[in-house]
Design an enzyme around this catalytic site. Structure first.
Site, PDB file in Angstrom:
ATOM      1  N   ASP A  99       0.853  -1.200   0.000  1.00 27.29           N
ATOM      2  CA  ASP A  99       0.000   0.000   0.000  1.00 27.29           C
ATOM      3  C   ASP A  99       0.889   1.250   0.000  1.00 27.29           C
ATOM      4  OD1 ASP A  99      -1.983   1.876   0.425  1.00 27.29           O
ATOM      5  OD2 ASP A  99      -2.644   1.045   2.355  1.00 27.29           O
ATOM      6  N   LYS A 158       0.825   3.937  -2.060  1.00 28.56           N
ATOM      7  CA  LYS A 158       0.183   5.218  -2.411  1.00 28.56           C
ATOM      8  C   LYS A 158       1.142   6.185  -3.087  1.00 28.56           C
ATOM      9  CE  LYS A 158      -3.497   5.130   1.094  1.00 28.56           C
ATOM     10  NZ  LYS A 158      -3.135   3.956   1.915  1.00 28.56           N
ATOM     11  N   ILE A 189       5.400  12.470 -10.024  1.00 25.61           N
ATOM     12  CA  ILE A 189       5.427  12.424 -11.493  1.00 25.61           C
ATOM     13  C   ILE A 189       5.912  11.049 -11.954  1.00 25.61           C
ATOM     14  CG2 ILE A 189       5.778  14.917 -11.740  1.00 25.61           C
ATOM     15  CD1 ILE A 189       8.783  14.217 -12.373  1.00 25.61           C
TER      16      ILE A 189
HETATM   17  O1  6AU Z   1      -8.632  -1.071   9.371  1.00 21.81           O
HETATM   18  P1  6AU Z   1      -7.644   0.002   9.752  1.00 21.81           P
HETATM   19  O2  6AU Z   1      -8.274   1.337   9.992  1.00 21.81           O
HETATM   20  O3  6AU Z   1      -6.757  -0.429  10.900  1.00 21.81           O
HETATM   21  O4  6AU Z   1      -6.621   0.146   8.541  1.00 21.81           O
HETATM   22  C1  6AU Z   1      -7.018   0.573   7.264  1.00 21.81           C
HETATM   23  C2  6AU Z   1      -5.892   0.390   6.269  1.00 21.81           C
HETATM   24  C3  6AU Z   1      -4.645   1.221   6.548  1.00 21.81           C
HETATM   25  C4  6AU Z   1      -4.763   2.414   5.622  1.00 21.81           C
HETATM   26  O5  6AU Z   1      -3.495   2.882   5.183  1.00 21.81           O
HETATM   27  C5  6AU Z   1      -5.558   1.840   4.439  1.00 21.81           C
HETATM   28  O6  6AU Z   1      -6.346   0.784   4.969  1.00 21.81           O
HETATM   29  N1  6AU Z   1      -6.479   2.791   3.749  1.00 21.81           N
HETATM   30  C6  6AU Z   1      -6.417   2.989   2.356  1.00 21.81           C
HETATM   31  C7  6AU Z   1      -5.719   2.125   1.425  1.00 21.81           C
HETATM   32  C8  6AU Z   1      -5.782   0.698   1.548  1.00 21.81           C
HETATM   33  O7  6AU Z   1      -5.199   2.577   0.424  1.00 21.81           O
HETATM   34  C9  6AU Z   1      -7.175   3.991   1.757  1.00 21.81           C
HETATM   35  C10 6AU Z   1      -8.160   4.667   2.508  1.00 21.81           C
HETATM   36  O8  6AU Z   1      -8.923   5.452   1.987  1.00 21.81           O
HETATM   37  N2  6AU Z   1      -8.261   4.380   3.844  1.00 21.81           N
HETATM   38  C11 6AU Z   1      -7.466   3.463   4.474  1.00 21.81           C
HETATM   39  O9  6AU Z   1      -7.642   3.243   5.675  1.00 21.81           O
HETATM   40  O10 6AU Z   1      -3.512   0.425   6.197  1.00 21.81           O
END
Ligand code: 6AU
Length: 264
Positions: free
Chosen positions: A92, A94, A98
């Site tokens: 993950d 992200k 560029i």
């Molecule tokens: O269930 P949690 O809240 O402990 O963890 C959620 C996981 C974390 C965040 O970096 C990721 O999901 N995440 C992402 C991703 C996967 O890209 C996007 C987002 O909008 N919200 C989010 O929580 O590892």
């Protein structure tokens, strides 16, 4: 849309990216649409989670840069566990720069993400060059990319036209981009034409959020009401007293929601 009512396996034929085909078939084979967000900071904990939870998941999601004790044995061990338990690895990362810069960030540096992560993700904010840059590295390695169309966090700027433009960007790069991080299946211009996978974070059956803007919904809301395909669950599983028991619960809830959706 009609894609949501089809089985994962039936949808596989509609994907241009090999990895998406592999993932869709894997989900039906293992009867799981659960991904664990393994946000722990030691390699021992990370590998233990992969081994313990491997049987119940389709995707093991990492934030490799939060490990305090990272070394190159970690991706090697993860790869072996992915083969042992039949899951895919999603770093993950992200990406958000560029094209030329993300290419180097994906291929090189300490983590060499492209060499071991089947899946990674990127923000569409820089424009389509980010996809083209990542694709130059990832496609020859048969990798796949997810774009962040929406986020789970309070006040996210990724919404409305931004999300719809993300969908269009993905549609122009279907060889590499097979889906989204998002909160709901986005409406397509030509609903029968292009299928994408939606992997959805912000899932908990116990909490409604955290103190830093995270927002949670249930597996049913995500899979049944919002038409998403994979539930991504972090703290609700690895933070529980018995992560295996909790993973089984989420696997079952996610799978039942999928069965209900495809039976309609
Ligand atoms: O269930 P949690 O809240 O402990 O963890 C959620 C996981 C974390 C965040 O970096 C990721 O999901 N995440 C992402 C991703 C996967 O890209 C996007 C987002 O909008 N919200 C989010 O929580 O590892």
């Amino acid at each position: 849309s009609s894609f949501a009512s089809q089985t994962y396996t039936a949808r596989a034929a509609g994907f241009a990216n090999d990895l998406a085909v592999q993932l869709l078939k894997l989900m039906d084979r293992k009867k799981t649409n659960l991904s664990i967000a393994a946000d722990v900071t030691s390699k021992a904990e990370l590998l233990q989670l992969a081994d313990l939870l491997g049987p119940y998941i389709c995707v093991f999601k990492t934030h490799i840069d939060i490990l305090d004790d990272y070394d190159s044995s970690v991706p090697e061990a993860l790869t072996a566990l992915a083969e042992k338990h039949d899951f895919l690895i999603f770093e993950d990362r992200k990406f958000a720069d560029i094209g030329s810069t993300v290419k180097a960030q994906y291929q090189s540096g300490v983590y060499k993400i492209a060499s071991w992560a089947h899946i990674t993700n990127a923000h569409p904010i820089p424009g389509e060059g980010i996809v083209h840059g990542l694709k130059e590295v990832g496609l020859p390695l048969k990798r796949g990319l997810l774009l962040l169309a929406e986020m789970s966090s309070k006040g996210t700027l990724a919404q409305g036209k931004y999300s719809m433009d993300t969908l269009a960007m993905a549609a122009r790069n279907r060889d590499f981009v097979f889906g989204f991080i998002g909160q709901r299946r986005l409406p397509l211009d030509e609903p029968e034409k292009e299928d994408f996978l939606y992997l959805t974070p912000g899932v908990s059956m116990a909490q409604s959020g955290d103190s830093l803007g995270q927002q949670y919904r249930s597996p049913e809301q995500v899979v049944l009401e919002s038409g998403c395909d994979v539930i991504i669950v972090g703290r609700a599983i690895y933070g529980a007293a018995d992560p295996v028991a909790e993973a089984k619960k989420y696997q079952e809830a996610g799978w039942n929601a999928y069965l209900q959706r495809t039976r309609r």
